[in-house]
Design a protein around this motif. Structure first.
Motif, mmCIF file in Angstrom:
data_model
loop_
_atom_site.group_PDB
_atom_site.id
_atom_site.type_symbol
_atom_site.label_atom_id
_atom_site.label_comp_id
_atom_site.label_asym_id
_atom_site.label_seq_id
_atom_site.Cartn_x
_atom_site.Cartn_y
_atom_site.Cartn_z
ATOM 1 N N LYS A 1 0.829 -1.209 0.000
ATOM 2 C CA LYS A 1 0.000 0.000 0.000
ATOM 3 C C LYS A 1 0.860 1.255 0.000
ATOM 4 O O LYS A 1 0.538 2.253 -0.656
ATOM 5 C CB LYS A 1 -0.939 -0.009 1.199
ATOM 6 C CG LYS A 1 -2.028 -1.068 1.125
ATOM 7 C CD LYS A 1 -2.875 -1.088 2.391
ATOM 8 C CE LYS A 1 -3.944 -2.185 2.307
ATOM 9 N NZ LYS A 1 -4.743 -2.260 3.558
ATOM 10 N N THR A 2 1.980 1.206 0.714
ATOM 11 C CA THR A 2 2.903 2.338 0.705
ATOM 12 C C THR A 2 3.547 2.496 -0.664
ATOM 13 O O THR A 2 3.712 3.618 -1.161
ATOM 14 C CB THR A 2 3.983 2.146 1.783
ATOM 15 O OG1 THR A 2 3.364 2.076 3.070
ATOM 16 C CG2 THR A 2 4.990 3.288 1.774
ATOM 17 N N ASN B 1 3.502 5.663 -3.245
ATOM 18 C CA ASN B 1 4.733 6.105 -3.898
ATOM 19 C C ASN B 1 4.511 6.236 -5.406
ATOM 20 O O ASN B 1 4.921 7.230 -6.029
ATOM 21 C CB ASN B 1 5.838 5.096 -3.591
ATOM 22 C CG ASN B 1 7.130 5.388 -4.319
ATOM 23 O OD1 ASN B 1 7.853 6.296 -3.975
ATOM 24 N ND2 ASN B 1 7.433 4.582 -5.327
ATOM 25 N N PHE B 2 3.845 5.241 -6.003
ATOM 26 C CA PHE B 2 3.515 5.259 -7.432
ATOM 27 C C PHE B 2 2.566 6.422 -7.749
ATOM 28 O O PHE B 2 2.723 7.131 -8.762
ATOM 29 C CB PHE B 2 2.880 3.921 -7.811
ATOM 30 C CG PHE B 2 2.374 3.839 -9.222
ATOM 31 C CD1 PHE B 2 3.247 3.641 -10.275
ATOM 32 C CD2 PHE B 2 1.016 3.961 -9.491
ATOM 33 C CE1 PHE B 2 2.768 3.561 -11.585
ATOM 34 C CE2 PHE B 2 0.532 3.885 -10.778
ATOM 35 C CZ PHE B 2 1.410 3.684 -11.843
ATOM 36 N N GLY C 1 11.375 10.268 -0.648
ATOM 37 C CA GLY C 1 12.341 9.532 0.162
ATOM 38 C C GLY C 1 11.661 8.287 0.701
ATOM 39 O O GLY C 1 10.785 8.382 1.560
ATOM 40 N N LEU C 2 12.020 7.130 0.167
ATOM 41 C CA LEU C 2 11.465 5.861 0.632
ATOM 42 C C LEU C 2 12.504 5.222 1.548
ATOM 43 O O LEU C 2 13.461 4.604 1.100
ATOM 44 C CB LEU C 2 11.142 4.947 -0.559
ATOM 45 C CG LEU C 2 10.479 3.603 -0.235
ATOM 46 C CD1 LEU C 2 9.153 3.808 0.488
ATOM 47 C CD2 LEU C 2 10.267 2.792 -1.504
ATOM 48 N N SER D 1 13.266 3.326 -7.740
ATOM 49 C CA SER D 1 13.484 3.276 -9.189
ATOM 50 C C SER D 1 12.201 3.576 -9.942
ATOM 51 O O SER D 1 12.202 4.319 -10.940
ATOM 52 C CB SER D 1 14.030 1.902 -9.589
ATOM 53 O OG SER D 1 15.217 1.589 -8.907
ATOM 54 N N THR D 2 11.099 2.997 -9.480
ATOM 55 C CA THR D 2 9.818 3.225 -10.137
ATOM 56 C C THR D 2 9.409 4.685 -10.063
ATOM 57 O O THR D 2 8.962 5.278 -11.052
ATOM 58 C CB THR D 2 8.724 2.351 -9.497
ATOM 59 O OG1 THR D 2 9.083 0.973 -9.623
ATOM 60 C CG2 THR D 2 7.380 2.593 -10.163
ATOM 61 N N PHE D 3 9.572 5.290 -8.889
ATOM 62 C CA PHE D 3 9.141 6.676 -8.743
ATOM 63 C C PHE D 3 9.913 7.593 -9.685
ATOM 64 O O PHE D 3 9.313 8.364 -10.445
ATOM 65 C CB PHE D 3 9.321 7.160 -7.298
ATOM 66 C CG PHE D 3 9.094 8.638 -7.155
ATOM 67 C CD1 PHE D 3 7.808 9.139 -7.057
ATOM 68 C CD2 PHE D 3 10.160 9.531 -7.164
ATOM 69 C CE1 PHE D 3 7.583 10.510 -6.974
ATOM 70 C CE2 PHE D 3 9.946 10.895 -7.069
ATOM 71 C CZ PHE D 3 8.655 11.386 -6.975
ATOM 72 N N TYR D 4 11.239 7.552 -9.638
ATOM 73 C CA TYR D 4 12.008 8.497 -10.439
ATOM 74 C C TYR D 4 11.944 8.168 -11.922
ATOM 75 O O TYR D 4 11.985 9.079 -12.767
ATOM 76 C CB TYR D 4 13.456 8.556 -9.943
ATOM 77 C CG TYR D 4 13.576 9.364 -8.677
ATOM 78 C CD1 TYR D 4 13.444 10.747 -8.702
ATOM 79 C CD2 TYR D 4 13.795 8.751 -7.447
ATOM 80 C CE1 TYR D 4 13.538 11.506 -7.542
ATOM 81 C CE2 TYR D 4 13.884 9.498 -6.277
ATOM 82 C CZ TYR D 4 13.752 10.871 -6.337
ATOM 83 O OH TYR D 4 13.826 11.620 -5.185
ATOM 84 N N GLY D 5 11.800 6.883 -12.272
ATOM 85 C CA GLY D 5 11.616 6.527 -13.678
ATOM 86 C C GLY D 5 10.324 7.094 -14.234
ATOM 87 O O GLY D 5 10.303 7.740 -15.292
ATOM 88 N N LEU D 6 9.221 6.883 -13.497
ATOM 89 C CA LEU D 6 7.937 7.403 -13.946
ATOM 90 C C LEU D 6 7.892 8.929 -13.876
ATOM 91 O O LEU D 6 7.270 9.589 -14.712
ATOM 92 C CB LEU D 6 6.810 6.816 -13.098
ATOM 93 C CG LEU D 6 6.479 5.344 -13.329
ATOM 94 C CD1 LEU D 6 5.421 4.875 -12.330
ATOM 95 C CD2 LEU D 6 5.989 5.124 -14.753
#
Length: 465
Positions: free
Chosen positions: A284-285, A289-290, A301-302, A364-369
């Motif tokens: 869920k977190t 983030n997504f 910041g994760l 990686s997902t956050f900054y990529g997207l």
């Protein structure tokens, strides 16, 4: 002497031991912001640790028992703690930091402020304490939950002093929770405009979204605010309840939208790996983030949970034997949030490697997207790199990495050139000999010692590492 325990309690303990070894007759008092830092005193005789509010004056200590908020080792090695001093309730009466006693130019040149680098930055505290009781934070035992705000006009008097006397361009608010009351923020922003002050400011430590409606965000943007950090910590309602994080995610999403409309840069802090957290909570977190990436949040910041000394979760982990002794490995584990290669091991339902995997995927997902879905972020980063500035934490760290790699490459190239030049010189100085002769070649300027007597003496009583 007095000192402060900043990032690493482990390093502070080593400093105490070194001080006692080098200066055995020196009485030292170390100020700390956690009430259980008296554990640092173990095996370090006659060194005191104060958990006081550090603005109080220090006087010569003669009777330790009469001195408030002090922990020390008695002659028999037992820990003694004196009474607690009442909370400071009037921060407006405190003098400003005496920055004039130091040369601040090296500090300005490094650009190592608490927030995003925006030129000559100075730190300011506008409040004292935090009214919340998050279980991962040591604030309840540090300041209690009393929250005191300085008058906006007096805060701006200090800021104006920094602008006029030190040439400050940017202000980093270092408060635990900078914004809890909308009326304070509006008065502060109005006072900035009334004085026609021109400076940028940011809230890098994390603040609450409850008071940040569209009116408040618009006033902050008009008054020079550039970066704000929000700290939802988790996307799981169950985790938020367990850690006593009184945050409403729908309200936070609205704050993010208002901030993007008015051109503010947003960073959101999330955390995984709490002791009772499940995989479902973590997923869920990661979904939140997504969602932040889709909304255009600039930084996330994760982090992995660290059991901070003095916090409620720290005491829980002690009771469950997850933390049995406060040795060097424990203090070093507090820094796991700083690197993707490290992981937490206090979660009861998810392993440390799995937590590290979730964190890597989430970041990686956050900054990529973020860059894929918002091409303007790419153009902004290219522009900022060329102009040597940063608007986000990610840009600042990315550009710092590029600069370090460029310096390392230049250094290697320079060393290789020096080595080749030295090698050519050695070859030119080598005598012509027959093929079967053995020759030891040295540069002409290399002088061998005449005898062993000319060698510098090496003391035999040096302390070993």
């Amino acid at each position: 002497r007095t000192g402060k325990l900043y990032r690493s309690t482990h390093n502070a303990a080593r400093m105490q031991k070194l001080t006692k070894y080098r200066l055995p007759l020196l009485k030292s008092v170390w100020t700390a912001h956690r009430r259980n830092d008296w554990r640092l005193l173990v095996k370090i005789p006659f060194v005191g640790t104060s958990t006081d509010q550090r603005e109080h004056r220090w006087f010569e200590i003669e009777d330790l028992d009469s001195f408030e908020v002090l922990s020390y080792l008695d002659e028999d090695g037992s820990v003694c703690r004196t009474q607690v001093r009442p909370r400071l309730t009037s921060p407006d009466d405190l003098p400003w930091p005496a920055w004039g006693l130091f040369n601040l130019e090296p500090f300005f040149e490094t650009g190592e402020g608490h927030g995003v680098e925006r030129g000559r930055s100075m730190p300011v505290l506008a409040t004292r304490g935090c009214p919340y009781q998050c279980t991962f934070c040591s604030n309840p035992t540090m300041w209690t939950t009393r929250y005191v705000m300085r008058k906006p006009a007096l805060v701006l008097d200090e800021i104006e002093h920094y602008i006029n006397d030190y040439g400050a361009h940017n202000i980093d608010f270092m408060d635990l929770t900078a914004i809890c009351r909308k009326s304070w923020v509006l008065e502060f922003c109005k006072e900035i405009q009334n004085r026609s002050l021109k400076f940028t400011w940011q809230l890098p430590s994390g603040t609450r979204a409850e008071a940040l409606d569209e009116e408040c965000i618009a006033a902050m943007a008009a008054a020079g605010c550039m970066n704000i950090t929000l700290a939802p910590e988790s996307g799981s309602s169950q985790t938020l309840k367990e850690i006593k994080k009184r945050v409403k995610l729908p309200k936070l999403y609205n704050t993010v939208r208002y901030a993007k409309i008015h051109g503010l840069y947003i960073k959101c802090n999330l955390m995984i790996g709490f002791p009772k957290e499940t995989r479902s909570d973590i997923l869920k977190t990661l979904w939140v983030n997504f969602r932040f990436a889709l909304m255009g949040v600039d930084d996330v910041g994760l982090y992995l949970f660290s059991p901070y000394p003095g916090s409620e979760l720290f005491r829980y982990l002690q009771s469950t034997k997850h933390i049995e002794k406060l040795d060097n490995s424990y203090f070093e584990s507090l820094m796991i949030f700083m690197g993707l290669g490290k992981s937490s091991n206090v979660c009861e339902n998810v392993g440390s490697r799995e937590l590290g995997f979730y964190r890597l995927i989430g970041m990686s997902t956050f900054y990529g997207l973020s860059y894929l879905l918002h091409p303007s972020h790419i153009l902004r980063s290219i522009r900022n790199y060329k102009t040597n500035r940063s608007d986000t934490v990610f840009e600042e760290r990315l550009f710092a990495t590029f600069r370090r790699l460029r310096i390392e490459a230049t250094t290697r190239k320079s060393r290789g050139s020096v080595f080749r030049d030295n090698l050519r010189g050695i070859c030119r100085q080598s005598p012509t000999v027959s093929d079967n002769a053995e020759v030891s070649v040295l540069p002409l300027d290399h002088q061998l010692p005449a005898s062993n007597d000319s060698q510098p003496s090496i003391p035999t009583n040096m302390p070993t590492r």
